[in-house]
Design an enzyme around this catalytic site. Structure first.
Site, short mmCIF file in Angstrom:
data_model
loop_
_atom_site.label_atom_id
_atom_site.label_comp_id
_atom_site.label_asym_id
_atom_site.label_seq_id
_atom_site.Cartn_x
_atom_site.Cartn_y
_atom_site.Cartn_z
N HIS A 57 13.40 62.97 81.05
CA HIS A 57 13.64 64.20 80.30
C HIS A 57 14.24 63.99 78.91
CE1 HIS A 57 17.48 63.16 82.03
NE2 HIS A 57 18.03 63.87 81.05
N HIS A 72 15.47 65.62 73.55
CA HIS A 72 15.74 66.11 74.91
C HIS A 72 14.61 67.08 75.27
CE1 HIS A 72 17.84 67.69 78.38
NE2 HIS A 72 18.73 66.72 78.22
#
Length: 149
Positions: A57, A72
Site C-alpha cells: 500500500h 501512499h
C-alpha cells in the site's frame, strides 16, 4: 531542486482534502495527493532513486540528494493486508522516474470501503521547502506535482 512527478493518473487533490488527519494535517510532511483513475493501474516512481521502503500500500523512494518521497496508495489500505496489490519492484532497487512499483485497482479499494486518494509526501521537509504544488486538476504519471527546493 527535486522535481516530484505524479505516481498515478487521476486528479490532483490538496492534502487538506485527504480523508486522514495524519496526511491532511501534514504530520508526515508537506505534499499533495492524487485521486486515481477508477481502473486497474500501476503506481510509478515519482523520482529517480532507491526504494528504501516498500509495502503493498505504500513506498518510499530516496533520490540522489537523500530526499525521501512517500507514495501512499489509498487511505487505511494497510488494513487490506496486501489484497489487490502486486509488488513490481523490490526494496533496495534503483528506479527511474516513471518506473513501475506497484500494480493495484482503486475500484477494489473503494469496494472495500476505503478511499483510493493517494498522498505523495516530501518526507521530513518543511512546508516552505515546496514550490509549485499542484492541488487540483487532471494529472498523468508524467505531471509535475511539486518542486522540492
Amino acid at each position: 531542486m527535486t522535481t516530484v512527478t505524479s505516481p498515478l493518473s487521476g486528479a490532483a487533490v490538496g492534502l487538506s482534502a485527504v480523508p486522514d488527519p495524519v496526511f491532511s494535517g501534514s504530520m508526515v510532511g508537506p505534499g499533495t495527493a492524487v485521486d486515481p483513475v477508477r481502473e486497474p493501474t500501476v503506481a510509478v516512481s515519482p523520482v529517480d532513486g532507491i526504494i528504501v521502503s516498500l509495502h503493498p500500500h505504500a513506498f518510499v523512494v530516496v533520490d540522489t540528494d537523500g530526499r525521501g518521497v512517500l507514495t501512499h496508495l489509498g487511505i487505511d489500505t494497510v488494513q487490506l493486508n496486501g489484497e489487490g496489490f502486486e509488488l513490481l519492484a523490490a526494496k533496495g532497487d534503483s528506479v527511474e522516474r516513471g518506473q513501475s512499483i506497484v500494480s493495484w485497482n482503486p475500484v477494489a479499494v473503494v469496494d472495500a470501503g476505503k478511499s483510493p486518494i493517494s498522498p505523495v509526501i516530501a518526507l521530513e521537509a518543511s512546508p516552505d521547502a515546496l514550490a509549485a504544488v499542484v492541488e487540483e486538476g487532471p494529472v498523468e504519471t508524467s505531471t509535475t506535482l511539486f518542486k522540492w527546493k
